[in-house]
Design a protein around this motif. Structure first.
Motif, PDB file in Angstrom:
ATOM      1  N   PHE A  52      40.144  42.521 -37.596  1.00  0.00           N
ATOM      2  CA  PHE A  52      41.271  43.451 -37.575  1.00  0.00           C
ATOM      3  C   PHE A  52      42.553  42.648 -37.411  1.00  0.00           C
ATOM      4  N   LYS A  53      43.443  42.770 -38.377  1.00  0.00           N
ATOM      5  CA  LYS A  53      44.717  42.054 -38.337  1.00  0.00           C
ATOM      6  C   LYS A  53      45.861  43.040 -38.127  1.00  0.00           C
ATOM      7  N   SER A  99      49.146  49.866 -31.769  1.00  0.00           N
ATOM      8  CA  SER A  99      49.081  48.682 -32.622  1.00  0.00           C
ATOM      9  C   SER A  99      48.251  49.028 -33.852  1.00  0.00           C
ATOM     10  N   MET A 100      48.894  48.963 -35.026  1.00  0.00           N
ATOM     11  CA  MET A 100      48.223  49.302 -36.274  1.00  0.00           C
ATOM     12  C   MET A 100      47.595  48.053 -36.886  1.00  0.00           C
ATOM     13  N   TYR A 146      45.123  39.720 -33.545  1.00  0.00           N
ATOM     14  CA  TYR A 146      44.030  39.512 -34.505  1.00  0.00           C
ATOM     15  C   TYR A 146      42.712  39.582 -33.751  1.00  0.00           C
ATOM     16  N   ILE A 147      41.862  40.518 -34.143  1.00  0.00           N
ATOM     17  CA  ILE A 147      40.571  40.717 -33.488  1.00  0.00           C
ATOM     18  C   ILE A 147      39.466  40.352 -34.471  1.00  0.00           C
ATOM     19  N   ARG A 154      35.998  46.501 -28.658  1.00  0.00           N
ATOM     20  CA  ARG A 154      36.065  47.579 -27.656  1.00  0.00           C
ATOM     21  C   ARG A 154      37.472  48.148 -27.523  1.00  0.00           C
ATOM     22  N   PHE A 155      38.487  47.405 -27.979  1.00  0.00           N
ATOM     23  CA  PHE A 155      39.876  47.882 -27.922  1.00  0.00           C
ATOM     24  C   PHE A 155      40.273  48.711 -29.150  1.00  0.00           C
ATOM     25  N   ILE A 156      39.414  48.775 -30.145  1.00  0.00           N
ATOM     26  CA  ILE A 156      39.773  49.419 -31.405  1.00  0.00           C
ATOM     27  C   ILE A 156      39.323  50.876 -31.441  1.00  0.00           C
ATOM     28  N   PHE A 157      40.231  51.726 -31.910  1.00  0.00           N
ATOM     29  CA  PHE A 157      39.943  53.138 -32.161  1.00  0.00           C
ATOM     30  C   PHE A 157      40.351  53.452 -33.598  1.00  0.00           C
TER      31      PHE A 157
END
Length: 204
Positions: A52-53, A99-100, A146-147, A154-157
């Motif tokens: 994820f960027k 954060s998009m 950057y993930i 775990r931080f992403i929805f």
């Protein structure tokens, strides 16, 4: 799928008239079915799901459809609760950094949700039977630009819907959404569709 492969046809016997039947026979002899293999792009999609960027950050007030606001409580531990606020109490409402992240989907936007003015971000832990929503402190918001590791997902929805009716689904636990209780002063939590909770939010 079929690929047409032209075969060398035997010379036709000389004839005074070339009929439709002759033409059909020629076509049937010229083409043969052969299998064709295709790349299954779904196989490559699993790798990209872990990357994820960040592309942008916007700041909003987020309220449930019952008009409850989000408030930060930091007594024994940091908690996010939903409260009906009025008058001077309205300044307790927190703003949320969204954060998009870059996405190939037009219906779901990967995001991370942080409390403005703090290093707290919403994350999800636990197991699929009862995921737990928590406020987790990061060293710096830049840590989430950057993930790429599975642990950090775990931080992403996934945000779906418009700003007036948004839902936030856990990337780690599908079908579990951020939700608020029908009662005020209750902690924001992860809920499934079956539960009688508010899972639709307005972004102001």
């Amino acid at each position: 799928a079929v690929i047409a492969v032209i075969r060398l046809a035997q010379p036709l016997q000389q004839s005074k008239c070339f009929s439709d039947k002759d033409l059909l026979g020629l076509l049937l002899n010229c083409f043969v079915e052969e299998p064709v293999s295709f790349i299954n792009f779904d196989e490559y999609e699993s790798d990209s799901k872990l990357s994820f960027k960040q592309t942008a950050v916007v700041t909003r007030n987020i309220r449930d459809t019952d008009q409850k606001c989000l408030v930060l409580r930091e007594e024994s531990r940091a908690r996010l609760i939903s409260v009906h606020l009025q008058g001077l109490d309205s300044n307790q409402e927190v703003k949320i950094h969204l954060s998009m992240y870059k996405s190939r989907s037009i219906s779901r936007q990967p995001i991370a949700l942080g409390i403005a003015g703090t290093n707290y971000y919403l994350s999800v832990s636990g197991d699929a039977s009862k995921p737990i929503l928590q406020l987790e402190k990061v060293q710096s918001p830049d840590d989430l630009r950057y993930i790429s590791s599975e642990d950090m997902v775990r931080f992403i929805f996934y945000k779906s819907g418009q700003d007036t009716s948004s839902r936030f689904e856990s990337a780690v636990f599908p079908e579990w959404f951020i939700g608020t209780s029908q009662r005020t002063e209750e902690e924001v939590q992860m809920v499934c569709r079956r539960q009688d909770m508010f899972t639709t939010f307005m972004m102001i």
